[in-house]
Design a protein around this motif. Sequence first.
Motif, PDB file in Angstrom:
ATOM      1  N   SER A  26      47.201  54.499  41.114  1.00 13.62           N
ATOM      2  CA  SER A  26      47.315  55.937  40.807  1.00 13.62           C
ATOM      3  C   SER A  26      47.688  56.764  41.950  1.00 13.62           C
ATOM      4  O   SER A  26      48.060  57.900  41.933  1.00 13.62           O
ATOM      5  N   ASP A  50      49.531  55.241  37.198  1.00 13.02           N
ATOM      6  CA  ASP A  50      48.246  55.400  36.405  1.00 13.02           C
ATOM      7  C   ASP A  50      47.877  56.857  36.943  1.00 13.02           C
ATOM      8  O   ASP A  50      46.936  56.919  37.512  1.00 13.02           O
ATOM      9  N   THR A  51      48.551  57.856  36.458  1.00 13.05           N
ATOM     10  CA  THR A  51      48.244  59.195  36.854  1.00 13.05           C
ATOM     11  C   THR A  51      46.987  59.420  36.507  1.00 13.05           C
ATOM     12  O   THR A  51      46.401  59.324  35.339  1.00 13.05           O
ATOM     13  N   SER A 169      45.921  52.699  33.781  1.00 10.49           N
ATOM     14  CA  SER A 169      46.038  53.287  32.186  1.00 10.49           C
ATOM     15  C   SER A 169      47.402  52.808  31.697  1.00 10.49           C
ATOM     16  O   SER A 169      48.136  51.908  32.381  1.00 10.49           O
ATOM     17  N   SER A 172      50.768  55.650  25.748  1.00  7.48           N
ATOM     18  CA  SER A 172      50.095  55.837  24.454  1.00  7.48           C
ATOM     19  C   SER A 172      50.681  54.809  23.253  1.00  7.48           C
ATOM     20  O   SER A 172      50.453  54.686  22.305  1.00  7.48           O
ATOM     21  N   ARG A 245      46.888  56.858  27.940  1.00 10.86           N
ATOM     22  CA  ARG A 245      47.180  58.028  28.708  1.00 10.86           C
ATOM     23  C   ARG A 245      47.151  59.197  27.935  1.00 10.86           C
ATOM     24  O   ARG A 245      46.885  60.435  28.002  1.00 10.86           O
ATOM     25  N   GLU A 251      51.834  63.100  28.592  1.00  5.80           N
ATOM     26  CA  GLU A 251      52.833  62.047  29.165  1.00  5.80           C
ATOM     27  C   GLU A 251      54.174  62.577  29.696  1.00  5.80           C
ATOM     28  O   GLU A 251      54.813  62.056  30.558  1.00  5.80           O
ATOM     29  N   LYS A 256      47.215  67.084  32.971  1.00  6.30           N
ATOM     30  CA  LYS A 256      45.793  66.660  32.214  1.00  6.30           C
ATOM     31  C   LYS A 256      45.619  67.556  30.860  1.00  6.30           C
ATOM     32  O   LYS A 256      46.094  68.625  30.805  1.00  6.30           O
TER      33      LYS A 256
END
Length: 290
Positions: A26, A50-51, A169, A172, A245, A251, A256
């Motif tokens: 992250s 891995d934000t 993460s 998607s 994610r 993304e 967020k």
Amino acid sequence: MITKPPFEVIAPAEQRIPFVFNSPHSGRDYPASFLAASRLDERTIRRSEDTFVDELFSSVVPLGAPLMRAHFPRAWLDVNREPYELDPRMFDGELPPYANVRSLRVAGGLGTIARVVSENVEIYADQIPVAEALARIETVYKPYHDRLRALMAETHQHFGFVVLVDCHSMPSSIRTAPLRVRADFVIGDRYGASCAPELSEGAYSFLTDAGYSVARNKPYAGGFITEHYGRPLRGLHALQIEVNRGLYMNERNFQKNIDFETVARDLARLVAFLSSIPDTGLFPVPEAAE
């Protein structure tokens, strides 16, 4: 140079549960020299990051477990690899003879010093000095694992066993197959080898009951950390959790989304559930060797 300590442990005032949480990918502190050596723009280079995963799992600290997190980016150094998984084509100079140059991860460009981000997007404009790669390993990789081992040893000594949760993460969807959408979560236990089955089965059941789609071990069974630290017969359990994610962030712009807090709350509930499993007697303290 990295502008802050390369990693940190956020510790509770008192460790109340036999869990250690780790977020090795992250990190978002990109060294200027690394960006200068890269052929990528600042957004593309973040594709393997891995934000916000460290923030998603931050609730574990008030629950009574330490959270270790990297500040350095995975694209600069990947501590979820063997210490010397290195691709000789990347470097100016000879690698040491003990380097693992033939692993599948090296072949895929994702060794200890990654060659690519995402699906085969090359990071570097030119070769980098071998001395630079070895310096990252000596000054960051090895201290990172020293600290992680110490956390696990301290927890094991205090409680009689320890559960390491490695937090990650995943994109998607698969870029090469845009219609293929991944599960919301992937639970990895090295196909049952890295932790007691009650842990991985419990995580699967809890998240499924919460309404999420969950896969086990495919496509992520757990990397070097899960494989290396998981020794269930010795009271050392390791479980990997991959979060889609798309559940919690945009993304494209690395922001967020409106569901971030919901996912974080559900993960807090998951941790509370998992931490109650040892109370059922499923994890007897290993007998001391005679």
